[in-house]
Motif scaffolding. Structure first.
Motif, mmCIF file in Angstrom:
data_model
loop_
_atom_site.group_PDB
_atom_site.id
_atom_site.type_symbol
_atom_site.label_atom_id
_atom_site.label_comp_id
_atom_site.label_asym_id
_atom_site.label_seq_id
_atom_site.Cartn_x
_atom_site.Cartn_y
_atom_site.Cartn_z
ATOM 1 N N GLN A 1 0.824 -1.197 0.000
ATOM 2 C CA GLN A 1 0.000 0.000 0.000
ATOM 3 C C GLN A 1 0.866 1.259 0.000
ATOM 4 O O GLN A 1 0.547 2.240 -0.660
ATOM 5 N N GLU A 2 1.970 1.213 0.713
ATOM 6 C CA GLU A 2 2.887 2.350 0.769
ATOM 7 C C GLU A 2 3.452 2.661 -0.622
ATOM 8 O O GLU A 2 3.509 3.817 -1.035
ATOM 9 N N LYS A 3 3.837 1.613 -1.336
ATOM 10 C CA LYS A 3 4.401 1.796 -2.671
ATOM 11 C C LYS A 3 3.322 2.140 -3.694
ATOM 12 O O LYS A 3 3.564 2.908 -4.617
ATOM 13 N N ALA A 4 2.150 1.548 -3.541
ATOM 14 C CA ALA A 4 1.108 1.695 -4.555
ATOM 15 C C ALA A 4 0.218 2.906 -4.336
ATOM 16 O O ALA A 4 -0.329 3.448 -5.290
ATOM 17 N N GLY A 5 0.039 3.292 -3.081
ATOM 18 C CA GLY A 5 -0.877 4.397 -2.797
ATOM 19 C C GLY A 5 -2.278 4.055 -3.250
ATOM 20 O O GLY A 5 -2.828 3.043 -2.858
ATOM 21 N N ARG A 6 -2.826 4.890 -4.118
ATOM 22 C CA ARG A 6 -4.186 4.644 -4.614
ATOM 23 C C ARG A 6 -4.231 3.547 -5.662
ATOM 24 O O ARG A 6 -5.298 3.083 -6.030
ATOM 25 N N GLY A 7 -3.086 3.122 -6.142
ATOM 26 C CA GLY A 7 -3.026 2.055 -7.141
ATOM 27 C C GLY A 7 -2.944 0.673 -6.517
ATOM 28 O O GLY A 7 -2.355 -0.234 -7.096
ATOM 29 N N ILE A 8 -3.536 0.509 -5.358
ATOM 30 C CA ILE A 8 -3.446 -0.752 -4.627
ATOM 31 C C ILE A 8 -4.061 -1.914 -5.417
ATOM 32 O O ILE A 8 -3.583 -3.040 -5.344
ATOM 33 N N PHE A 9 -5.104 -1.646 -6.188
ATOM 34 C CA PHE A 9 -5.740 -2.684 -7.005
ATOM 35 C C PHE A 9 -4.720 -3.255 -7.991
ATOM 36 O O PHE A 9 -4.545 -4.466 -8.093
ATOM 37 N N ILE A 10 -4.038 -2.376 -8.713
ATOM 38 C CA ILE A 10 -3.036 -2.804 -9.700
ATOM 39 C C ILE A 10 -1.872 -3.500 -8.990
ATOM 40 O O ILE A 10 -1.363 -4.520 -9.472
ATOM 41 N N ALA A 11 -1.458 -2.942 -7.858
ATOM 42 C CA ALA A 11 -0.355 -3.551 -7.110
ATOM 43 C C ALA A 11 -0.711 -4.966 -6.669
ATOM 44 O O ALA A 11 0.117 -5.882 -6.775
ATOM 45 N N LEU A 12 -1.929 -5.161 -6.185
ATOM 46 C CA LEU A 12 -2.369 -6.499 -5.764
ATOM 47 C C LEU A 12 -2.400 -7.439 -6.958
ATOM 48 O O LEU A 12 -1.923 -8.573 -6.880
ATOM 49 N N MET A 13 -2.936 -6.967 -8.072
ATOM 50 C CA MET A 13 -3.003 -7.797 -9.274
ATOM 51 C C MET A 13 -1.595 -8.228 -9.708
ATOM 52 O O MET A 13 -1.350 -9.400 -9.983
ATOM 53 N N LEU A 14 -0.653 -7.290 -9.746
ATOM 54 C CA LEU A 14 0.713 -7.607 -10.167
ATOM 55 C C LEU A 14 1.423 -8.509 -9.160
ATOM 56 O O LEU A 14 2.181 -9.401 -9.541
#
Length: 160
Positions: free
Chosen positions: A87-100
């Motif tokens: 979450q720290e690295k992704a911020g609001r892009g947590i969906f994409i971060a989780l997918m990747l």
């Protein structure tokens, strides 16, 4: 043949192995790739709702119990740390971060870990399932390509 499909289905449900291990097993058993891919996806996704709704509760309940407290604390600590880091690295892009995160076919990533992390981060269930499903589909495609030798052929062609 049905026995082999059951075999890869159950392998896909095992934490840390998941479809990353089941797809190569299907190819070692000389099974058709597309039906194997579908069975592995279903097997890998089946535990996701259970993990999302119950793993966190179980770990929190068991963290102070004799015998299982250590492993429960370990998973709570590691899962929370991984989720917070993502979450720290992704911020609001947590969906994409989780997918990747789920899509990268290496040990320690995958549907089990990703779902637990999303649960510990209080991500919405629908977002979690969709991100994990997309990640599992991508990981399955990567493992299918590896199992069919596509990367070996590509690297051989580049090396010439």
């Amino acid at each position: 043949m049905f026995k082999n499909y059951l075999w890869i289905f159950f392998i896909s449900m095992v934490p840390l192995i998941e479809l990353r291990g089941a797809i190569p097993v299907s190819q070692a058993l000389q099974m058709p790739i597309v039906p194997s891919y579908i069975v592995c996806i279903i097997g890998n996704m089946l535990p996701v709702p259970i993990i999302y709704y119950f793993a966190r509760r179980f770990l929190e309940w068991g963290q102070d119990k004799k015998g299982i407290g250590g492993i429960c604390r370990f998973f709570l600590t590691k899962g929370t740390a991984a989720g917070e880091k993502m979450q720290e690295k992704a911020g609001r892009g947590i969906f994409i971060a989780l997918m990747l995160f789920v899509a990268i076919p290496v040990p320690g990533t995958g549907a089990w870990t990703g779902t637990l992390g999303a649960s510990l981060l209080d991500m919405k269930f629908k977002d979690t399932v969709i991100a994990v499903m997309l990640g599992v589909l991508i990981a399955g495609l990567i493992m299918m390509a590896v199992s069919l030798g596509l990367f070996t052929a590509l690297f051989a062609a580049i090396g010439k």
